[in-house]
Design an enzyme around this catalytic site. Structure first.
Site, PDB file in Angstrom:
ATOM      1  N   GLU A 138       0.538 -47.023  91.631  1.00  0.00           N
ATOM      2  CA  GLU A 138      -0.410 -46.429  92.651  1.00  0.00           C
ATOM      3  C   GLU A 138      -0.940 -47.150  93.764  1.00  0.00           C
ATOM      4  O   GLU A 138      -1.118 -46.915  94.904  1.00  0.00           O
ATOM      5  CB  GLU A 138      -1.506 -45.556  91.935  1.00  0.00           C
ATOM      6  CG  GLU A 138      -2.237 -44.503  92.916  1.00  0.00           C
ATOM      7  CD  GLU A 138      -3.268 -43.648  92.235  1.00  0.00           C
ATOM      8  OE1 GLU A 138      -2.958 -42.406  91.927  1.00  0.00           O
ATOM      9  OE2 GLU A 138      -4.253 -44.036  91.979  1.00  0.00           O
ATOM     10  N   HIS A 154      14.114 -49.309  69.725  1.00  0.00           N
ATOM     11  CA  HIS A 154      15.068 -48.359  69.167  1.00  0.00           C
ATOM     12  C   HIS A 154      15.134 -47.243  70.060  1.00  0.00           C
ATOM     13  O   HIS A 154      15.393 -46.166  69.765  1.00  0.00           O
ATOM     14  CB  HIS A 154      14.305 -47.965  67.967  1.00  0.00           C
ATOM     15  CG  HIS A 154      14.389 -49.298  66.984  1.00  0.00           C
ATOM     16  ND1 HIS A 154      15.518 -49.371  66.275  1.00  0.00           N
ATOM     17  CD2 HIS A 154      13.652 -49.996  66.581  1.00  0.00           C
ATOM     18  CE1 HIS A 154      15.144 -50.450  65.355  1.00  0.00           C
ATOM     19  NE2 HIS A 154      14.004 -50.826  65.667  1.00  0.00           N
ATOM     20  N   LYS A 186     -14.711 -39.491  89.639  1.00  0.00           N
ATOM     21  CA  LYS A 186     -15.234 -40.409  91.014  1.00  0.00           C
ATOM     22  C   LYS A 186     -15.685 -39.324  92.137  1.00  0.00           C
ATOM     23  O   LYS A 186     -16.922 -39.218  92.526  1.00  0.00           O
ATOM     24  CB  LYS A 186     -14.410 -41.629  91.473  1.00  0.00           C
ATOM     25  CG  LYS A 186     -14.952 -42.427  92.494  1.00  0.00           C
ATOM     26  CD  LYS A 186     -14.057 -43.236  92.978  1.00  0.00           C
ATOM     27  CE  LYS A 186     -14.651 -43.729  94.380  1.00  0.00           C
ATOM     28  NZ  LYS A 186     -13.694 -44.806  95.149  1.00  0.00           N
ATOM     29  N   GLU A 197      -8.002 -30.605  88.811  1.00  0.00           N
ATOM     30  CA  GLU A 197      -7.685 -30.621  87.254  1.00  0.00           C
ATOM     31  C   GLU A 197      -8.883 -30.796  86.415  1.00  0.00           C
ATOM     32  O   GLU A 197      -9.220 -30.119  85.317  1.00  0.00           O
ATOM     33  CB  GLU A 197      -6.566 -31.743  86.715  1.00  0.00           C
ATOM     34  CG  GLU A 197      -5.241 -31.444  87.408  1.00  0.00           C
ATOM     35  CD  GLU A 197      -4.881 -32.289  88.773  1.00  0.00           C
ATOM     36  OE1 GLU A 197      -5.835 -32.202  89.583  1.00  0.00           O
ATOM     37  OE2 GLU A 197      -3.856 -32.555  89.037  1.00  0.00           O
ATOM     38  N   LYS A 204      -1.250 -32.548  96.659  1.00  0.00           N
ATOM     39  CA  LYS A 204      -2.439 -31.768  96.282  1.00  0.00           C
ATOM     40  C   LYS A 204      -2.642 -30.598  97.234  1.00  0.00           C
ATOM     41  O   LYS A 204      -2.907 -29.480  96.794  1.00  0.00           O
ATOM     42  CB  LYS A 204      -3.828 -32.677  96.073  1.00  0.00           C
ATOM     43  CG  LYS A 204      -3.774 -33.586  95.205  1.00  0.00           C
ATOM     44  CD  LYS A 204      -5.131 -34.571  95.289  1.00  0.00           C
ATOM     45  CE  LYS A 204      -5.163 -35.771  94.449  1.00  0.00           C
ATOM     46  NZ  LYS A 204      -6.313 -36.446  94.673  1.00  0.00           N
ATOM     47  N   GLY A 219     -10.309 -45.639  91.576  1.00  0.00           N
ATOM     48  CA  GLY A 219     -10.137 -44.906  90.380  1.00  0.00           C
ATOM     49  C   GLY A 219      -9.227 -45.700  89.263  1.00  0.00           C
ATOM     50  O   GLY A 219      -9.760 -45.917  88.248  1.00  0.00           O
ATOM     51  N   ARG A 220      -8.212 -46.136  89.859  1.00  0.00           N
ATOM     52  CA  ARG A 220      -7.555 -47.071  88.703  1.00  0.00           C
ATOM     53  C   ARG A 220      -8.021 -48.262  88.357  1.00  0.00           C
ATOM     54  O   ARG A 220      -7.317 -48.986  87.417  1.00  0.00           O
ATOM     55  CB  ARG A 220      -5.989 -47.020  89.183  1.00  0.00           C
ATOM     56  CG  ARG A 220      -5.971 -47.883  90.750  1.00  0.00           C
ATOM     57  CD  ARG A 220      -4.528 -47.663  91.331  1.00  0.00           C
ATOM     58  NE  ARG A 220      -4.435 -48.216  92.658  1.00  0.00           N
ATOM     59  CZ  ARG A 220      -4.805 -47.322  93.709  1.00  0.00           C
ATOM     60  NH1 ARG A 220      -5.255 -46.162  93.604  1.00  0.00           N
ATOM     61  NH2 ARG A 220      -4.569 -47.743  94.969  1.00  0.00           N
TER      62      ARG A 220
HETATM   63  O1  F6P Z   1      -4.727 -38.316  92.487  1.00  0.00           O
HETATM   64  C1  F6P Z   1      -4.759 -39.642  92.083  1.00  0.00           C
HETATM   65  C2  F6P Z   1      -6.203 -40.024  92.158  1.00  0.00           C
HETATM   66  O2  F6P Z   1      -7.016 -39.797  93.239  1.00  0.00           O
HETATM   67  C3  F6P Z   1      -6.384 -41.438  91.430  1.00  0.00           C
HETATM   68  O3  F6P Z   1      -6.518 -42.613  92.417  1.00  0.00           O
HETATM   69  C4  F6P Z   1      -7.765 -41.200  90.714  1.00  0.00           C
HETATM   70  O4  F6P Z   1      -8.021 -42.113  89.676  1.00  0.00           O
HETATM   71  C5  F6P Z   1      -7.656 -39.845  90.102  1.00  0.00           C
HETATM   72  O5  F6P Z   1      -6.862 -39.080  90.972  1.00  0.00           O
HETATM   73  C6  F6P Z   1      -8.871 -39.245  89.784  1.00  0.00           C
HETATM   74  O6  F6P Z   1      -9.899 -38.970  90.817  1.00  0.00           O
HETATM   75  P1  F6P Z   1     -11.491 -38.650  90.461  1.00  0.00           P
HETATM   76  O7  F6P Z   1     -11.902 -39.694  89.556  1.00  0.00           O
HETATM   77  O8  F6P Z   1     -11.980 -38.556  91.736  1.00  0.00           O
HETATM   78  O9  F6P Z   1     -11.452 -37.299  89.678  1.00  0.00           O
END
Ligand code: F6P
Length: 611
Positions: A414, A445, A263, A269, A570, A325-326
């Site tokens: 979250e 199990h 987003k 990452e 972060k 995002g979630r």
């Molecule tokens: O670090 C958490 C977060 O901000 C989430 O809320 C989000 O889904 C994820 O990182 C990835 O964010 P993006 O879609 O901006 O890469």
């Protein structure tokens, strides 16, 4: 605006009020202080629903539930509660094929009545309406929260902040449909002319977990399985370079499309993984600009960053600041990889299922008992804040839902892992469960021993009447699916009833073993039973759990839609990254800005010293 009187002799409840006149009325005798002694507290952004209390725990409805928990519920065992068949019949509800039995929760009809009263006091219906209407319920970021618009019907309309968001949604969905069909038909090909049969979706958190869960749920659905024939979908989320290797080691770059899902398009990452994929494509296919243009596309709300990465703006699929995002799996985030894999019709059916559950949630004119997300949300509040159970487990008796618990973990933890109310007051009640889970029977199990004899963890059991893969071996007493479901039916009763010392003795167990065999029972669970796992019911489950989380946040009066807590880690990682760069390439010593512990860890890591 909230007016908090600073009068020292008043109780916290008396000191707080949403309007000045009420504030004066609350004072017995009326506050002698002039208006200037009322501290005006400005929330970051005006809240869509104003409340007449500061903390929900101060309300008489909350107090009544507290008393009810200690005076009634804590004194009665589920074994006894389950004897009352009228109660059992009252504690069930159903909507569009989704059947919810919550008779094994530690509740009575009176508990539910008190929970509905709390919901009224917390103005739950108004909050749901505010969410639906696109009010800025995410007040700390001054944003609407409109993931339900992502699955609105094309004919719907919802104007928010001057834009018809449903029209926007369908503009992007049509773009997804068009692009995914061109990839599937082999019209959009790789630079060497080969069709793109593999997709690597690069993303993390909400830009990964939802699509991954949905992909797993769909891949053994007979229809989706057929439409995906010959295609492969992989997810690259972890920045661990091993994840990149696992994704690429068995596939050819010529036949691979990389979908970068972010987003913000700033998540470190994801961007490193996207650059890693770009390097891989360059290495395998050459560095001509067409390589990235043909083999990489993006889902993002940051078109400038997407373009500067080298991705063709025509192949950038938009999302908006009102999609968290979630909560984004129904946007291009899920639509693009899943439509390429399964075809747009399959994805549409997933949206329809979610839309069905949205309709149930948004129908605030119906009794709360008929609203599945509300019932589940209220039970969550009850278990966490009144019975004091800090965790909750979800057990789908369907292997295809193996990634569902991980997705729900993010959606819920979250969202509700917070410590202050919308106005910024520290809560004095427990909020935000620890969510975990595993498909049945595997979980049995693994950690079920603890669920039966150790900590009490309220459980959700999710079962299906028909299997995605009906299988019956000759000579077996039951089909494979019946074997699975036998456990789905048995576990809730084992948790609820347990086994007494008398029952163990009646089995002739040696006396010295009895203490080890007794299971206390009285462990709450709920059972969800659905017809079969397919794209539609996958969508229903998604929306059910998303809305459950919102309900809990609404009652607790917290912001379920921001996530400031993840920022600190972060920022600290940025400092460490700089240090690693300076030390590795310029020989700098580890800075004493780091504490002694981190310094030693970093020094060992940089020296490559293991023992
Ligand atoms: O670090 C958490 C977060 O901000 C989430 O809320 C989000 O889904 C994820 O990182 C990835 O964010 P993006 O879609 O901006 O890469």
């Amino acid at each position: 605006w909230a007016f908090h009187c600073t009068h020292p002799t008043l109780s916290r409840a008396q000191r707080s009020s949403s309007v000045r006149s009420t504030c004066r009325r609350l004072h017995r005798p009326p506050c002698p202080r002039p208006f200037s002694s009322l501290r005006m507290i400005a929330p970051p952004h005006s809240l869509p629903v104003s409340l007449d209390y500061r903390l929900v725990s101060e309300t008489k409805e909350w107090q009544a539930l507290m008393r009810h928990a200690t005076e009634h519920i804590q004194r009665v065992h589920l074994r006894e509660l389950m004897r009352d068949e009228r109660r059992v019949q009252a504690l069930r509800t159903e909507y569009d094929g989704v059947y919810l039995d919550f008779s094994r929760q530690r509740v009575t009809e009176e508990t539910m009545r008190l929970l509905y009263a709390l919901a009224e006091r917390a103005r739950l219906r108004d909050k749901i309406d505010a969410l639906r209407a696109g009010k800025h319920v995410n007040s700390s970021e001054n944003r609407a929260v409109l993931h339900t618009a992502l699955r609105a019907a094309r004919s719907d309309s919802l104007v928010v902040d001057g834009h018809d968001v449903v029209r926007e949604v369908w503009r992007v969905l049509d773009h997804v449909r068009d692009f995914s069909e061109r990839v599937r038909r082999g019209e959009h090909r790789g630079v060497t002319g080969k069709p793109l049969k593999n997709v690597i979706a690069v993303g993390i958190g909400g830009s990964y977990l939802g699509p991954d869960f949905a992909h797993e749920a769909l891949r053994t659905d007979p229809v989706a399985n057929e439409t995906a024939r010959g295609r492969h979908l992989y997810f690259l989320s972890n920045v661990d370079p091993v994840d990149a290797k696992r994704c690429t080691q068995d596939i050819s770059a010529e036949e691979t499309l990389v979908v970068v899902v972010s987003k913000s398009f700033t998540t470190s990452e994801t961007l490193l993984n996207a650059r890693t994929m770009r390097e891989w494509l360059w290495r395998e296919l050459g560095t001509a600009p067409e390589v990235v243009r043909q083999h990489m596309v993006a889902c993002s709300s940051n078109p400038d960053m997407v373009a500067s990465f080298g991705i063709d703006p025509q192949n950038a699929f938009e999302l908006w600041d009102w999609v968290g995002g979630r909560y984004s799996v129904c946007s291009a985030v899920g639509a693009l990889p899943l439509s390429i894999q399964y075809g747009f019709e399959v994805f549409e059916s997933f949206l329809e299922g979610a839309r069905s559950m949205d309709a149930n949630f948004y129908d605030t004119s119906r009794p709360l008992l008929e609203n599945l997300p509300v019932v589940m949300g209220l039970l969550g509040v009850w278990n966490m804040s009144f019975l004091g159970y800090p965790a909750r487990a979800v057990h789908p008796y369907a292997e295809a839902l193996l990634k569902f618990p991980a997705h729900i973990q993010q959606v819920d933890m979250e969202s509700n892992g917070k410590h202050v109310t919308l106005r910024g007051d520290v809560v004095d009640y427990a909020v935000g469960e620890i969510d975990f889970g595993e498909p049945g029977t595997n979980g049995q199990h693994s950690f079920f021993q603890l669920l039966h004899m150790g900590q009490v963890v309220p459980c959700d059991f999710i079962g299906f009447i028909e299997s995605q893969n009906p299988l019956c071996l000759e000579g077996e007493p039951v089909s494979n699916a019946d074997e699975l479901m036998a456990n789905y039916f048995a576990q809730p009763d084992a948790l609820a009833y347990g086994k007494t010392a008398e029952e163990c003795r009646a089995e002739g167990r040696p006396e010295e073993l009895i203490p080890h065999l007794v299971t206390t029972g009285n462990r709450p669970s709920l059972s969800l039973l659905l017809p079969r796992l397919n794209p539609y019911t996958t969508g229903q489950l998604l929306a059910l759990y998303e809305h459950r989380t919102a309900v809990q946040g609404f009652i607790w009066d917290i912001n379920s839609f921001d996530q400031w807590g993840v920022e600190l880690g972060k920022t600290l990682a940025k400092r460490v990254r700089q240090q690693l760069n300076q030390s590795r390439y310029f020989g700098e010593a580890v800075s004493d800005h780091f504490n002694a512990s981190t310094r030693e860890l970093l020094e060992r890591y940089l020296r490559g010293q293991v023992g």
